[in-house]
Write a protein that holds these residues in place. Structure first.
Motif, mmCIF file in Angstrom:
data_model
loop_
_atom_site.group_PDB
_atom_site.id
_atom_site.type_symbol
_atom_site.label_atom_id
_atom_site.label_comp_id
_atom_site.label_asym_id
_atom_site.label_seq_id
_atom_site.Cartn_x
_atom_site.Cartn_y
_atom_site.Cartn_z
ATOM 1 N N LEU A 149 74.513 50.597 78.957
ATOM 2 C CA LEU A 149 73.551 49.500 78.988
ATOM 3 C C LEU A 149 73.039 49.265 80.408
ATOM 4 O O LEU A 149 71.844 49.039 80.626
ATOM 5 N N HIS A 150 73.955 49.331 81.365
ATOM 6 C CA HIS A 150 73.555 49.127 82.754
ATOM 7 C C HIS A 150 72.611 50.238 83.212
ATOM 8 O O HIS A 150 71.656 49.989 83.969
ATOM 9 N N THR A 151 72.848 51.461 82.754
ATOM 10 C CA THR A 151 71.957 52.577 83.084
ATOM 11 C C THR A 151 70.551 52.324 82.562
ATOM 12 O O THR A 151 69.552 52.621 83.235
ATOM 13 N N ILE A 152 70.453 51.758 81.343
ATOM 14 C CA ILE A 152 69.150 51.437 80.769
ATOM 15 C C ILE A 152 68.454 50.355 81.584
ATOM 16 O O ILE A 152 67.239 50.416 81.820
ATOM 17 N N GLU A 153 69.205 49.360 82.045
ATOM 18 C CA GLU A 153 68.621 48.312 82.880
ATOM 19 C C GLU A 153 68.029 48.898 84.161
ATOM 20 O O GLU A 153 66.939 48.504 84.602
ATOM 21 N N ILE A 154 68.737 49.845 84.747
ATOM 22 C CA ILE A 154 68.239 50.481 85.965
ATOM 23 C C ILE A 154 67.006 51.323 85.655
ATOM 24 O O ILE A 154 65.994 51.283 86.376
ATOM 25 N N SER A 155 67.063 52.079 84.561
ATOM 26 C CA SER A 155 65.950 52.940 84.174
ATOM 27 C C SER A 155 64.697 52.126 83.885
ATOM 28 O O SER A 155 63.576 52.562 84.182
ATOM 29 N N ALA A 156 64.887 50.925 83.288
ATOM 30 C CA ALA A 156 63.736 50.099 82.909
ATOM 31 C C ALA A 156 62.883 49.722 84.115
ATOM 32 O O ALA A 156 61.662 49.576 84.011
ATOM 33 N N VAL A 157 63.502 49.570 85.273
ATOM 34 C CA VAL A 157 62.765 49.204 86.486
ATOM 35 C C VAL A 157 61.788 50.306 86.883
ATOM 36 O O VAL A 157 60.753 50.043 87.504
ATOM 37 N N HIS A 158 62.093 51.541 86.512
ATOM 38 C CA HIS A 158 61.258 52.679 86.894
ATOM 39 C C HIS A 158 60.345 53.133 85.759
ATOM 40 O O HIS A 158 59.656 54.149 85.895
ATOM 41 N N SER A 159 60.324 52.392 84.644
ATOM 42 C CA SER A 159 59.484 52.775 83.517
ATOM 43 C C SER A 159 58.023 52.443 83.797
ATOM 44 O O SER A 159 57.698 51.663 84.700
ATOM 45 N N ARG A 160 57.134 53.025 83.001
ATOM 46 C CA ARG A 160 55.699 52.845 83.220
ATOM 47 C C ARG A 160 55.265 51.403 83.047
ATOM 48 O O ARG A 160 54.363 50.918 83.744
ATOM 49 N N ASP A 161 55.881 50.678 82.108
ATOM 50 C CA ASP A 161 55.438 49.326 81.785
ATOM 51 C C ASP A 161 56.036 48.244 82.677
ATOM 52 O O ASP A 161 55.659 47.078 82.573
ATOM 53 N N LEU A 200 82.353 36.453 78.089
ATOM 54 C CA LEU A 200 80.952 36.844 77.948
ATOM 55 C C LEU A 200 80.668 37.490 76.589
ATOM 56 O O LEU A 200 79.521 37.560 76.165
ATOM 57 N N ARG A 201 81.684 38.037 75.925
ATOM 58 C CA ARG A 201 81.607 38.624 74.576
ATOM 59 C C ARG A 201 80.829 39.934 74.555
ATOM 60 O O ARG A 201 81.376 40.990 74.326
ATOM 61 N N TYR A 202 79.520 39.828 74.693
ATOM 62 C CA TYR A 202 78.649 41.002 74.654
ATOM 63 C C TYR A 202 77.544 40.849 75.696
ATOM 64 O O TYR A 202 77.169 39.739 76.062
ATOM 65 N N ALA A 203 77.029 41.993 76.122
ATOM 66 C CA ALA A 203 75.791 42.009 76.886
ATOM 67 C C ALA A 203 74.682 42.406 75.926
ATOM 68 O O ALA A 203 74.750 43.463 75.300
ATOM 69 N N VAL A 204 73.683 41.552 75.763
ATOM 70 C CA VAL A 204 72.562 41.779 74.849
ATOM 71 C C VAL A 204 71.279 41.779 75.664
ATOM 72 O O VAL A 204 71.017 40.839 76.406
ATOM 73 N N LEU A 205 70.474 42.844 75.517
ATOM 74 C CA LEU A 205 69.261 42.962 76.309
ATOM 75 C C LEU A 205 68.036 42.407 75.580
ATOM 76 O O LEU A 205 67.812 42.701 74.405
ATOM 77 N N MET A 206 67.271 41.603 76.286
ATOM 78 C CA MET A 206 65.919 41.232 75.882
ATOM 79 C C MET A 206 65.031 41.450 77.104
ATOM 80 O O MET A 206 65.520 41.873 78.156
ATOM 81 N N GLN A 207 63.743 41.147 76.970
ATOM 82 C CA GLN A 207 62.850 41.341 78.107
ATOM 83 C C GLN A 207 61.850 40.201 78.213
ATOM 84 O O GLN A 207 61.490 39.572 77.211
ATOM 85 N N MET A 208 61.463 39.914 79.450
ATOM 86 C CA MET A 208 60.395 38.964 79.698
ATOM 87 C C MET A 208 59.087 39.725 79.643
ATOM 88 O O MET A 208 58.902 40.720 80.346
ATOM 89 N N ARG A 209 58.179 39.264 78.789
ATOM 90 C CA ARG A 209 56.907 39.943 78.585
ATOM 91 C C ARG A 209 55.840 39.472 79.574
ATOM 92 O O ARG A 209 56.012 38.489 80.286
ATOM 93 N N GLY A 224 60.133 54.481 75.131
ATOM 94 C CA GLY A 224 60.007 55.377 76.265
ATOM 95 C C GLY A 224 59.125 54.814 77.359
ATOM 96 O O GLY A 224 59.337 55.078 78.543
ATOM 97 N N LEU A 225 58.142 53.991 76.966
ATOM 98 C CA LEU A 225 57.249 53.380 77.957
ATOM 99 C C LEU A 225 57.932 52.239 78.688
ATOM 100 O O LEU A 225 57.671 51.997 79.866
ATOM 101 N N GLY A 226 58.819 51.515 77.962
ATOM 102 C CA GLY A 226 59.420 50.327 78.562
ATOM 103 C C GLY A 226 60.821 50.510 79.085
ATOM 104 O O GLY A 226 61.260 49.765 79.966
ATOM 105 N N LEU A 227 61.557 51.512 78.543
ATOM 106 C CA LEU A 227 62.940 51.715 78.961
ATOM 107 C C LEU A 227 63.159 53.098 79.556
ATOM 108 O O LEU A 227 63.799 53.257 80.576
ATOM 109 N N GLY A 228 62.653 54.108 78.870
ATOM 110 C CA GLY A 228 62.672 55.440 79.450
ATOM 111 C C GLY A 228 63.855 56.322 79.110
ATOM 112 O O GLY A 228 63.802 57.522 79.345
#
Length: 231
Positions: free
Chosen positions: A143-155, A67-76, A104-108
């Motif tokens: 990175l996984h913590t950020i993925e979890i946090s993003a679900v609870h962000s305002r955006d 897998l090499r790396y986990a790289v985050l993007m987002q679906m808008r 902070g609005l999208g990831l937190g």
């Protein structure tokens, strides 16, 4: 580790090396400029700041594909893929303060600094926009913590439909993985920035990037034939 710190100290003014280019066939180049040049642009220019968060990933897909790396993007909200970030009003914010406000609005739960700055490019189109790009290496757990946090962000569920990880491998059919991912629709400079970062940070060999881009430009005859047979 900050990206600029990982790349070593910058040379003194007057001895700066040529700015790197992407150099991948099939991908139009954007004009690079230094951070210093970007900050000297007049008030008629808008500034956008986006960030790539990534982590080394020792995992193996199906037990055999690195897998090499986990790289985050987002679906808008508009169905396009992009990186976290947005426009920064330079009248009120520094680049990093403005970027962190949007993050902070999208990831937190992440804050970037000037040490994470990677590059700036002038964008194509009728609007005068300079796109600044940042990259921060994290641990896979962070990175996984950020993925979890993003679900609870305002955006979440509003301007951001969800986070996605970029597949950096190519399967034996030469389409599965990165080529199929690159065939998606990206907003603005996001696709260019993704490829640029993968090359500059040595996350994917340049020849592999070129092969993945070339694969997306080949007619998908097999997929069309398969769809016809299924009907």
């Amino acid at each position: 580790v900050g990206t600029m710190a990982a790349m070593g100290p910058l040379p003194a003014m007057g001895t700066l090396p040529p700015l790197p280019t992407l150099g991948v066939p099939g991908v139009p180049e954007l004009k690079p400029l230094t951070r210093y040049e970007a900050m000297r642009l007049g008030p008629g220019w808008s500034h956008s700041c986006h960030a790539m968060l990534y982590a080394p990933n020792p995992g193996m897909l199906f037990g055999r594909i690195p897998l090499r790396y986990a790289v985050l993007m987002q679906m808008r909200f508009d169905g396009l893929l992009g990186f976290p970030g947005g426009f920064v009003d330079r009248r009120y914010w520094s680049l990093e303060d403005g970027l962190n406000r949007v993050l902070g609005l999208g990831l937190g739960c992440v804050r970037l600094t000037e040490a994470d700055y990677l590059c700036s490019h002038l964008t194509e189109g009728p609007h005068r926009v300079v796109a600044h790009f940042y990259a921060r290496q994290l641990t896979l757990e962070e990175l996984h913590t950020i993925e979890i946090s993003a679900v609870h962000s305002r955006d979440h569920g509003m301007e951001v439909m969800g986070m996605v990880r970029v597949p950096l491998y190519t399967q034996k059919d030469r389409m599965g993985g990165l080529p199929n991912f690159l065939a998606n629709s990206f907003v603005g400079t996001a696709k260019f920035q993704l490829l640029f970062a993968l090359k500059i940070l040595n996350m994917v060999p340049e020849e592999k990037l070129a092969e993945a881009v070339a694969a997306t430009q080949r007619p998908k005859k097999a997929a069309i034939d398969q769809a016809g047979g299924a009907g």
